[in-house]
Design a protein around this motif. Structure first.
Motif, mmCIF file in Angstrom:
data_model
loop_
_atom_site.group_PDB
_atom_site.id
_atom_site.type_symbol
_atom_site.label_atom_id
_atom_site.label_comp_id
_atom_site.label_asym_id
_atom_site.label_seq_id
_atom_site.Cartn_x
_atom_site.Cartn_y
_atom_site.Cartn_z
ATOM 1 N N TYR A 1 0.747 -1.231 0.006
ATOM 2 C CA TYR A 1 -0.205 -0.079 -0.177
ATOM 3 C C TYR A 1 0.749 1.383 0.065
ATOM 4 N N ARG A 2 2.057 1.251 0.583
ATOM 5 C CA ARG A 2 2.940 2.381 0.623
ATOM 6 C C ARG A 2 3.290 2.780 -0.982
ATOM 7 N N TYR A 3 3.283 1.838 -1.597
ATOM 8 C CA TYR A 3 3.704 2.343 -3.119
ATOM 9 C C TYR A 3 2.647 2.606 -3.909
ATOM 10 N N LEU A 4 1.407 2.170 -3.433
ATOM 11 C CA LEU A 4 0.423 1.984 -4.490
ATOM 12 C C LEU A 4 -0.678 3.039 -3.938
ATOM 13 N N VAL A 5 -0.368 4.058 -3.406
ATOM 14 C CA VAL A 5 -1.378 4.967 -2.856
ATOM 15 C C VAL A 5 -1.746 5.657 -4.230
ATOM 16 N N GLY A 6 -0.925 6.325 -4.815
ATOM 17 C CA GLY A 6 -1.222 7.143 -6.066
ATOM 18 C C GLY A 6 -2.174 6.300 -7.168
ATOM 19 N N SER A 7 -1.941 5.059 -7.248
ATOM 20 C CA SER A 7 -2.516 4.037 -8.415
ATOM 21 C C SER A 7 -3.731 3.651 -7.848
ATOM 22 N N ILE A 8 -4.299 3.384 -6.508
ATOM 23 C CA ILE A 8 -5.489 3.566 -5.964
ATOM 24 C C ILE A 8 -6.373 4.644 -6.132
ATOM 25 N N LEU A 9 -5.548 5.891 -6.072
ATOM 26 C CA LEU A 9 -6.388 7.113 -5.696
ATOM 27 C C LEU A 9 -6.686 7.289 -7.241
ATOM 28 N N GLU A 10 -5.964 7.018 -8.323
ATOM 29 C CA GLU A 10 -6.338 7.153 -9.599
ATOM 30 C C GLU A 10 -7.575 6.249 -9.944
ATOM 31 N N LYS A 11 -7.443 5.010 -9.483
ATOM 32 C CA LYS A 11 -8.468 3.986 -9.808
ATOM 33 C C LYS A 11 -9.904 4.534 -9.184
ATOM 34 N N ILE A 12 -9.806 5.130 -8.166
ATOM 35 C CA ILE A 12 -11.150 5.631 -7.640
ATOM 36 C C ILE A 12 -11.763 6.843 -7.951
ATOM 37 N N GLY A 13 -10.887 7.329 -9.037
ATOM 38 C CA GLY A 13 -11.541 8.572 -9.422
ATOM 39 C C GLY A 13 -11.149 9.939 -8.519
ATOM 40 N N PHE A 14 -10.173 9.801 -7.891
ATOM 41 C CA PHE A 14 -9.739 11.060 -6.899
ATOM 42 C C PHE A 14 -9.332 12.211 -7.888
ATOM 43 N N GLU A 15 -9.908 13.361 -7.285
ATOM 44 C CA GLU A 15 -9.897 14.589 -8.417
ATOM 45 C C GLU A 15 -8.471 14.952 -8.893
ATOM 46 N N ASP A 16 -7.562 14.868 -8.179
ATOM 47 C CA ASP A 16 -6.371 15.435 -8.499
ATOM 48 C C ASP A 16 -5.104 14.449 -8.185
ATOM 49 N N ILE A 17 -4.348 14.103 -9.163
ATOM 50 C CA ILE A 17 -3.287 13.141 -9.151
ATOM 51 C C ILE A 17 -1.970 13.642 -9.706
ATOM 52 N N GLU A 18 -0.857 13.591 -9.166
ATOM 53 C CA GLU A 18 0.248 13.801 -9.894
ATOM 54 C C GLU A 18 0.702 12.481 -10.545
ATOM 55 N N MET A 19 0.713 12.363 -11.799
ATOM 56 C CA MET A 19 1.013 11.025 -12.373
ATOM 57 C C MET A 19 2.520 10.741 -12.473
ATOM 58 N N GLY A 20 3.277 11.892 -12.626
ATOM 59 C CA GLY A 20 4.722 11.695 -12.495
ATOM 60 C C GLY A 20 5.451 10.965 -11.107
ATOM 61 N N GLU A 21 4.612 11.401 -10.000
ATOM 62 C CA GLU A 21 4.772 10.816 -8.747
ATOM 63 C C GLU A 21 4.218 9.266 -8.670
ATOM 64 N N VAL A 22 3.048 9.144 -9.278
ATOM 65 C CA VAL A 22 2.523 7.558 -9.388
ATOM 66 C C VAL A 22 3.632 6.759 -9.852
ATOM 67 N N LYS B 1 8.920 -1.746 -7.536
ATOM 68 C CA LYS B 1 9.941 -2.988 -8.088
ATOM 69 C C LYS B 1 11.069 -3.164 -7.412
ATOM 70 N N LEU B 2 11.947 -2.204 -6.908
ATOM 71 C CA LEU B 2 13.207 -2.458 -6.220
ATOM 72 C C LEU B 2 12.899 -2.966 -4.974
ATOM 73 N N VAL B 3 11.848 -2.662 -4.207
ATOM 74 C CA VAL B 3 11.437 -3.114 -2.842
ATOM 75 C C VAL B 3 11.117 -4.760 -2.962
ATOM 76 N N GLU B 4 10.508 -5.043 -4.121
ATOM 77 C CA GLU B 4 10.032 -6.358 -4.118
ATOM 78 C C GLU B 4 11.371 -7.231 -4.695
ATOM 79 N N GLU B 5 12.108 -6.562 -5.272
ATOM 80 C CA GLU B 5 13.430 -7.404 -5.742
ATOM 81 C C GLU B 5 14.244 -7.633 -4.295
ATOM 82 N N GLU B 6 14.423 -6.617 -3.561
ATOM 83 C CA GLU B 6 15.216 -6.603 -2.304
ATOM 84 C C GLU B 6 14.643 -7.685 -1.231
ATOM 85 N N GLU B 7 13.186 -7.631 -1.240
ATOM 86 C CA GLU B 7 12.536 -8.703 -0.361
ATOM 87 C C GLU B 7 12.659 -10.033 -0.904
#
Length: 696
Positions: A614-635, A643-649
């Motif tokens: 969830y820590r890394y999917l906040v933007g993707s989730i807010l986009e999915k629910i139609g949140f009014e204003d998203i910075e897609m570059g930050e997403v 991806k880096l975190v999953e590889e390290e895990e």
């Protein structure tokens, strides 16, 4: 983006024409009557949302019980809507019992009191709004009469997606039409410029009430939808008006007095009370409450640039156009509302409680330290980022201090965005423990076992793999401690909102994991204190709290707009952490909330395979629910970081598996405890060093 916007033209002839524009000049008498009727219908729809919250028959599921209520046995058999050959008697009986339980719950004295209080507040607000609009466009008497005649709107078909819309704009447009269905009105056929000017004028009239509460914002969303305008038009208008009001107020204020007041408010509170608070110490134009008034021509000139004549704009704003004190109050900008004694008291209850401006701090790349300290961040935020709306993001665990702010950079600039800092030590301990557990061999094995019988079966039977139970000791206590602290933080957050730390502006709250638990506690406190109209929308992501409708009904009463439950059926970590809680009420982060209307359940099981994602999917989730204003570059940055975190895990888990084969599960558990302790010591040393640096 909107080339036909009234404020987009710089032609002198157009400017001269706009000076003469007002609702009286662009609308005839019947159209002005249509406007007040439209607003009355919208408020009627909003009132029905509150009524439905307390109606036991109003759920998202088909109501077989309602169809059969009051019928004799013979009539039930003859009911054309019921096929006696295929009817599920057991399901019918279950629904009947659930409805009886809801009716009993809603009829309780406290719930009846809450219903009466919420409707009383709403009715007083709507009457004030309609009278204010009525006295400008026709008459108070006409507005009141139309309010009495108005009925809730019926949804029109959703408009087709425009070819020029981005995917994100399409999500937002869909959400707007579904949640705030357009009300049929002849005003929707007017030229775009006139429709935009109607929206702009209505916003000014709402601000003239000397507040911009959550219900006012929802009313404007209904108006935007009904006038067939993109929500972006409203957001841009809000931003321009906020800047205009603040600029006009600043020109009339004394800069030296501002600096003196700022110094007085910030001394001796450099860490615990949070220099980077909502109000901050950099005030925007209030000279001890005795500032010179804003001349109508001055404020009218600023607002007139948005399409109205100067006189009309100043007239619509009313007393707000003549007082920097009122402007300051709107933005929560005078008196250091989140500093001083108020924050001292909060800090005694919750360690390190403060609001950090997301725009004031900046990192060039993932992993770098903040370029500015919180003091400078607060100053920058108050100078450039004031808006008519506030959004507060709340993280649910931490592995580094920067994670208080980083996840919330995905939220765009249409609102003034803050991150809530609370209980650093407890959240660091939890984050370090969770990271260690998910990298363990025991967790890798446990996941495979849990998948075989589903997470709900594991919760119900308490059949968890033995190896996982051995390592559970590193996470159970940190989670229990942080969960308890979340309850306190939520109560403090509610108190801050009630005391108008945000000014007179609507607040949207977004939180994941225990950050969602903070919001849950905040909502319950607001309901207990009958504090309505403060919160516009709430987004709870992976929430460790009950899925019981009774709890969500209480939250619904203090949320004017959207109340969203984001869940994943694959969040095995949340299921494991919550195993000792009251699972008979369900877990919101794992399932739908059922048994009432007004809750948006968003299933992200295909996106979220574990709680730490969830820590890394906040933007993707807010986009999915139609949140009014998203910075897609930050997403995009979030997705790359994941991806880096999953590889390290995965690398760490393989190391642990090899070690377990050699030393056994018990040794792994002991080793993990040591690692967590070492990580926690390093984290706290860094925090202590920063406190020392700031205090100098």
């Amino acid at each position: 983006m909107f080339k036909h916007a009234p404020w987009a033209s710089h032609d002198e002839g157009d400017e001269k024409k706009s000076e003469e524009q007002s609702l009286s000049t662009i609308l005839d008498s019947s159209q002005r009557g249509e406007l007040t009727l439209l607003l009355a219908s919208a408020t009627s729809s909003m009132r029905k949302v509150i009524e439905d919250t307390f109606d036991p028959s109003q759920t998202e599921a088909p109501d077989f019980v309602g169809e059969m209520t009051g019928l004799s046995d013979e009539e039930k058999i003859m009911n054309p809507n019921i096929d006696t050959g295929t009817v599920d008697v057991e399901a019918y009986d279950k629904q009947r019992k659930e409805r009886e339980q809801r009716a009993k719950e809603i009829s309780a004295p406290k719930m009846k009191e809450l219903k009466d209080a919420s409707l009383k507040f709403f009715d007083e607000w709507s009457e004030t709004v309609l009278q204010r609009v009525g006295e400008v466009v026709n008459s108070k008497e006409t507005a009141v009469k139309q309010q009495q005649q108005a009925k809730p709107s019926k949804a029109e078909p959703t408009t087709k997606k425009l070819s020029s819309e981005t995917e994100q704009e399409g999500h937002v447009a869909t959400a707007l039409h579904e949640l705030y269905p357009p009300i049929s009105t002849s005003l929707a056929s007017l030229p775009e410029e006139k429709r935009m000017l109607i929206l702009h004028s209505t916003l000014l009239l709402l601000l003239s009430l000397e507040h911009y509460i959550a219900y006012s914002r929802v009313l404007l969303l209904y108006l935007t939808s009904s006038l067939k305008l993109p929500v972006r038009v409203l957001a841009e208008d809000e931003t321009k008006i906020a800047k205009g009001l603040l600029e006009a107020a600043k020109q009339m204020s004394g800069e030296e007095e501002i600096r003196r007041k700022a110094e007085e408010n910030k001394d001796s509170r450099k860490w615990k009370v949070g220099l980077a608070s909502v109000a901050g110490a950099a005030i925007i134009g209030v000279t001890g409450g005795l500032a010179a008034p804003l001349v109508a021509a001055g404020i009218g000139g600023v607002m007139g640039g948005l399409g109205l004549g100067a006189t009309a704009a100043a007239g619509y704003l009313g007393t707000l156009a003549g007082s920097t004190v009122l402007v300051g109050g709107l933005f929560g900008a005078y008196g250091g509302r989140m500093t001083g004694q108020m924050m001292d008291n909060y800090a005694r209850e919750v360690e390190d409680f403060a609001f950090l401006p997301v725009r004031g701090t900046h990192k060039k790349h993932e992993g770098e330290k903040e370029e500015k300290d919180e003091k400078d961040a607060a100053k920058d935020a108050t100078k450039e980022d004031r808006r008519l709306r506030v959004t507060i993001g709340i993280s649910g665990w931490l592995t580094e201090k920067e994670e208080i702010v980083t996840p919330w950079r995905v939220i765009g600039k249409d609102a003034e965005v803050f991150a809530l800092r609370w209980e650093l030590e407890a959240l660091m301990h939890l984050g370090n423990s969770l990271n260690s557990m998910v990298s363990s061999a025991a967790w890798g094995y446990a996941q495979n076992e849990i998948i075989k019988r589903t997470i709900f079966a594991s919760l119900a039977s308490a059949m968890w793999p033995l190896g996982l139970l051995k390592v559970s000791r590193i996470v159970d206590n940190p989670f229990s401690v942080a969960k308890s602290r979340a309850e306190k933080a939520g109560a403090v957050l509610a108190d801050a909102l009630i005391n108008k730390a945000q000014g007179e502006r609507p607040v949207t709250l977004v939180g994941y994991s225990l950050g969602a638990r903070v919001i849950y506690a905040c909502m319950k406190t607001l309901a207990e204190r009958k504090a309505f109209g403060l919160v516009e929308s709430v987004v709870l992501i992976g929430a460790p709290l009950p899925a019981d409708a009774a709890d969500w009904r209480i939250m619904r009463t203090v949320v004017a707009g959207r109340l969203i439950n984001v869940f994943s059926e694959h969040d095995y970590i949340l299921g494991f952490l919550y195993r000792t809680s009251s699972i008979q009420y369900g877990v919101a982060g794992l399932q739908k909330v059922e048994g009432m209307k007004g809750i948006e359940n968003i299933d992200v099981s295909n996106m979220v395979t574990g709680h730490l994602r969830y820590r890394y999917l906040v933007g993707s989730i807010l986009e999915k629910i139609g949140f009014e204003d998203i910075e897609m570059g930050e997403v995009m940055k979030e997705q790359e970081a994941l991806k880096l975190v999953e590889e390290e895990e995965e690398r760490e888990r393989k190391k642990q598996e090899e070690k377990v084969e050699k030393d056994g599960a018990e040794e792994e558990a002991k080793d993990l405890e040591k690692k967590v302790e070492q990580k926690q010591q390093r984290s706290m040393m860094q925090i202590a060093a920063e406190k020392l640096r700031i205090s100098r």
